[in-house]
Design a protein around this motif. Sequence first.
Motif, PDB file in Angstrom:
ATOM      1  N   LEU A 161       0.834  -1.198   0.000  1.00 35.49           N
ATOM      2  CA  LEU A 161       0.000   0.000   0.000  1.00 35.49           C
ATOM      3  C   LEU A 161       0.874   1.256   0.000  1.00 35.49           C
ATOM      4  CD1 LEU A 161      -2.910   1.069   0.137  1.00 35.49           C
ATOM      5  CD2 LEU A 161      -2.674   1.054   2.621  1.00 35.49           C
ATOM      6  N   ALA A 162       1.956   1.215   0.743  1.00 34.47           N
ATOM      7  CA  ALA A 162       2.882   2.342   0.793  1.00 34.47           C
ATOM      8  C   ALA A 162       3.552   2.559  -0.568  1.00 34.47           C
ATOM      9  CB  ALA A 162       3.926   2.103   1.863  1.00 34.47           C
ATOM     10  N   LEU A 163       3.942   1.478  -1.231  1.00 34.79           N
ATOM     11  CA  LEU A 163       4.521   1.604  -2.573  1.00 34.79           C
ATOM     12  C   LEU A 163       3.505   2.166  -3.554  1.00 34.79           C
ATOM     13  CD1 LEU A 163       6.708  -1.564  -3.049  1.00 34.79           C
ATOM     14  CD2 LEU A 163       7.445   0.798  -2.940  1.00 34.79           C
ATOM     15  N   GLY A 164       2.246   1.806  -3.372  1.00 36.81           N
ATOM     16  CA  GLY A 164       1.197   2.375  -4.209  1.00 36.81           C
ATOM     17  C   GLY A 164       1.087   3.877  -4.021  1.00 36.81           C
ATOM     18  N   ALA A 165       1.227   4.360  -2.789  1.00 30.18           N
ATOM     19  CA  ALA A 165       1.175   5.798  -2.532  1.00 30.18           C
ATOM     20  C   ALA A 165       2.364   6.515  -3.168  1.00 30.18           C
ATOM     21  CB  ALA A 165       1.131   6.057  -1.023  1.00 30.18           C
ATOM     22  N   VAL A 166       3.541   5.916  -3.072  1.00 25.21           N
ATOM     23  CA  VAL A 166       4.737   6.528  -3.664  1.00 25.21           C
ATOM     24  C   VAL A 166       4.627   6.541  -5.181  1.00 25.21           C
ATOM     25  CG1 VAL A 166       7.226   6.269  -3.967  1.00 25.21           C
ATOM     26  CG2 VAL A 166       6.217   5.973  -1.721  1.00 25.21           C
ATOM     27  N   LEU A 167       4.189   5.452  -5.759  1.00 24.06           N
ATOM     28  CA  LEU A 167       4.035   5.397  -7.219  1.00 24.06           C
ATOM     29  C   LEU A 167       2.935   6.318  -7.714  1.00 24.06           C
ATOM     30  CD1 LEU A 167       4.569   1.600  -7.903  1.00 24.06           C
ATOM     31  CD2 LEU A 167       6.132   3.486  -8.360  1.00 24.06           C
ATOM     32  N   LEU A 168       1.866   6.478  -6.936  1.00 24.06           N
ATOM     33  CA  LEU A 168       0.815   7.433  -7.299  1.00 24.06           C
ATOM     34  C   LEU A 168       1.372   8.849  -7.308  1.00 24.06           C
ATOM     35  CD1 LEU A 168      -2.198   8.021  -7.885  1.00 24.06           C
ATOM     36  CD2 LEU A 168      -2.482   8.262  -5.405  1.00 24.06           C
ATOM     37  N   ALA A 169       2.192   9.188  -6.328  1.00 19.69           N
ATOM     38  CA  ALA A 169       2.800  10.519  -6.293  1.00 19.69           C
ATOM     39  C   ALA A 169       3.702  10.746  -7.502  1.00 19.69           C
ATOM     40  CB  ALA A 169       3.587  10.695  -4.999  1.00 19.69           C
ATOM     41  N   LEU A 170       4.495   9.750  -7.867  1.00 22.75           N
ATOM     42  CA  LEU A 170       5.352   9.876  -9.050  1.00 22.75           C
ATOM     43  C   LEU A 170       4.531   9.993 -10.329  1.00 22.75           C
ATOM     44  CD1 LEU A 170       8.233   7.387  -8.291  1.00 22.75           C
ATOM     45  CD2 LEU A 170       8.448   9.825  -8.722  1.00 22.75           C
ATOM     46  N   TYR A 171       3.458   9.239 -10.411  1.00 21.43           N
ATOM     47  CA  TYR A 171       2.604   9.290 -11.600  1.00 21.43           C
ATOM     48  C   TYR A 171       1.952  10.667 -11.744  1.00 21.43           C
ATOM     49  CZ  TYR A 171      -1.356   8.336 -14.657  1.00 21.43           C
ATOM     50  OH  TYR A 171      -2.274   8.382 -15.662  1.00 21.43           O
ATOM     51  N   LEU A 172       1.421  11.180 -10.647  1.00 18.48           N
ATOM     52  CA  LEU A 172       0.778  12.488 -10.699  1.00 18.48           C
ATOM     53  C   LEU A 172       1.778  13.603 -10.970  1.00 18.48           C
ATOM     54  CD1 LEU A 172      -1.746  12.114  -7.752  1.00 18.48           C
ATOM     55  CD2 LEU A 172      -2.249  12.077 -10.199  1.00 18.48           C
ATOM     56  N   GLN A 173       2.999  13.451 -10.479  1.00 16.84           N
ATOM     57  CA  GLN A 173       4.049  14.447 -10.728  1.00 16.84           C
ATOM     58  C   GLN A 173       4.365  14.526 -12.216  1.00 16.84           C
ATOM     59  OE1 GLN A 173       5.766  15.946  -8.023  1.00 16.84           O
ATOM     60  NE2 GLN A 173       7.086  17.181  -9.287  1.00 16.84           N
ATOM     61  N   GLY A 174       4.337  13.410 -12.901  1.00 22.43           N
ATOM     62  CA  GLY A 174       4.673  13.392 -14.319  1.00 22.43           C
ATOM     63  C   GLY A 174       3.548  13.808 -15.238  1.00 22.43           C
ATOM     64  N   ARG A 175       2.316  13.808 -14.751  1.00 23.17           N
ATOM     65  CA  ARG A 175       1.181  14.159 -15.599  1.00 23.17           C
ATOM     66  C   ARG A 175       0.934  15.658 -15.687  1.00 23.17           C
ATOM     67  NH1 ARG A 175      -2.808  10.981 -17.440  1.00 23.17           N
ATOM     68  NH2 ARG A 175      -4.274  12.640 -17.024  1.00 23.17           N
ATOM     69  N   GLN A 176       1.626  16.430 -14.916  1.00 21.86           N
ATOM     70  CA  GLN A 176       1.423  17.878 -14.891  1.00 21.86           C
ATOM     71  C   GLN A 176       1.856  18.496 -16.217  1.00 21.86           C
ATOM     72  OE1 GLN A 176       0.102  19.059 -12.081  1.00 21.86           O
ATOM     73  NE2 GLN A 176      -0.155  21.048 -13.021  1.00 21.86           N
ATOM     74  N   LYS A 177       1.038  19.375 -16.777  1.00 26.51           N
ATOM     75  CA  LYS A 177       1.358  20.039 -18.042  1.00 26.51           C
ATOM     76  C   LYS A 177       2.335  21.183 -17.785  1.00 26.51           C
ATOM     77  CE  LYS A 177      -1.447  17.648 -20.555  1.00 26.51           C
ATOM     78  NZ  LYS A 177      -0.931  16.595 -21.375  1.00 26.51           N
ATOM     79  N   ARG A 178       3.401  21.211 -18.576  1.00 24.06           N
ATOM     80  CA  ARG A 178       4.424  22.241 -18.448  1.00 24.06           C
ATOM     81  C   ARG A 178       4.760  22.796 -19.833  1.00 24.06           C
ATOM     82  NH1 ARG A 178       5.612  17.845 -15.510  1.00 24.06           N
ATOM     83  NH2 ARG A 178       5.868  18.067 -13.287  1.00 24.06           N
ATOM     84  N   GLU A 179       5.252  24.014 -19.853  1.00 20.76           N
ATOM     85  CA  GLU A 179       5.665  24.621 -21.112  1.00 20.76           C
ATOM     86  C   GLU A 179       7.019  24.065 -21.538  1.00 20.76           C
ATOM     87  OE1 GLU A 179       4.874  26.381 -18.403  1.00 20.76           O
ATOM     88  OE2 GLU A 179       3.032  27.431 -18.934  1.00 20.76           O
ATOM     89  N   LYS A 180       7.334  24.239 -22.794  1.00 18.60           N
ATOM     90  CA  LYS A 180       8.638  23.824 -23.300  1.00 18.60           C
ATOM     91  C   LYS A 180       9.653  24.904 -22.931  1.00 18.60           C
ATOM     92  CE  LYS A 180       7.239  20.709 -26.828  1.00 18.60           C
ATOM     93  NZ  LYS A 180       7.506  19.466 -26.204  1.00 18.60           N
ATOM     94  N   VAL A 181      10.671  24.494 -22.192  1.00 19.78           N
ATOM     95  CA  VAL A 181      11.669  25.437 -21.702  1.00 19.78           C
ATOM     96  C   VAL A 181      12.928  25.375 -22.543  1.00 19.78           C
ATOM     97  CG1 VAL A 181      13.084  26.058 -19.708  1.00 19.78           C
ATOM     98  CG2 VAL A 181      10.762  25.262 -19.381  1.00 19.78           C
ATOM     99  N   TRP A 182      13.294  24.191 -22.993  1.00 20.99           N
ATOM    100  CA  TRP A 182      14.543  24.016 -23.709  1.00 20.99           C
ATOM    101  C   TRP A 182      14.297  23.970 -25.203  1.00 20.99           C
ATOM    102  CZ3 TRP A 182      13.443  20.884 -19.355  1.00 20.99           C
ATOM    103  CH2 TRP A 182      14.132  21.260 -18.217  1.00 20.99           C
ATOM    104  N   LYS A 183      15.249  24.514 -25.943  1.00 25.54           N
ATOM    105  CA  LYS A 183      15.120  24.613 -27.401  1.00 25.54           C
ATOM    106  C   LYS A 183      15.760  23.444 -28.134  1.00 25.54           C
ATOM    107  CE  LYS A 183      13.271  28.621 -26.920  1.00 25.54           C
ATOM    108  NZ  LYS A 183      11.934  28.534 -26.431  1.00 25.54           N
ATOM    109  N   GLY A 184      16.682  22.722 -27.491  1.00 29.29           N
ATOM    110  CA  GLY A 184      17.283  21.562 -28.131  1.00 29.29           C
ATOM    111  C   GLY A 184      18.791  21.560 -28.128  1.00 29.29           C
ATOM    112  N   GLY A 185      19.437  22.641 -27.755  1.00 32.98           N
ATOM    113  CA  GLY A 185      20.889  22.683 -27.758  1.00 32.98           C
ATOM    114  C   GLY A 185      21.509  22.502 -26.384  1.00 32.98           C
ATOM    115  N   GLU A 186      20.721  22.151 -25.388  1.00 34.31           N
ATOM    116  CA  GLU A 186      21.228  22.006 -24.023  1.00 34.31           C
ATOM    117  C   GLU A 186      21.758  20.592 -23.803  1.00 34.31           C
ATOM    118  OE1 GLU A 186      18.085  22.801 -24.731  1.00 34.31           O
ATOM    119  OE2 GLU A 186      18.105  24.957 -24.431  1.00 34.31           O
ATOM    120  N   SER A 187      22.612  20.478 -22.831  1.00 36.13           N
ATOM    121  CA  SER A 187      23.135  19.156 -22.500  1.00 36.13           C
ATOM    122  C   SER A 187      22.149  18.419 -21.599  1.00 36.13           C
ATOM    123  CB  SER A 187      24.492  19.284 -21.800  1.00 36.13           C
ATOM    124  OG  SER A 187      24.321  19.889 -20.533  1.00 36.13           O
TER     125      SER A 187
END
Length: 102
Positions: free
Chosen positions: A64-90
């Motif tokens: 159950l605890a692993l489910g909570a941690v994985l849910l937090a990681l899943y929700l963290q990745g679903r957030q919509k963000r703008e494109k910050v990098w143009k393609g020349g960064e390392s």
Amino acid sequence: MTYLLYVAGFGMAATFFLWLRDARIFWRTALPGYREAAYRGVLYSALSLFGFLMAYTSEDLEFLALGAVLLALYLQGRQKREKVWKGGESAVDRFLGSAGRR
């Protein structure tokens, strides 16, 4: 203490890292998508910390605890963000969230 505690700890650390990276990118660019991601990252980090502490205190609740941690990681990745990098960064710049100032 089993190996699942280490998995939960690594997931918690990854959630905290992603939250701090989003906060750093918001601090440098002031984009609204990263602002919302940084604010929600506080909640997701708290959820992953709760999951880690649940796995640490009780071996019966490890899955159950692993489910909570994985849910937090899943929700963290679903957030919509703008494109910050143009393609020349390392890869290191992207990993650490080194975005140009606005």
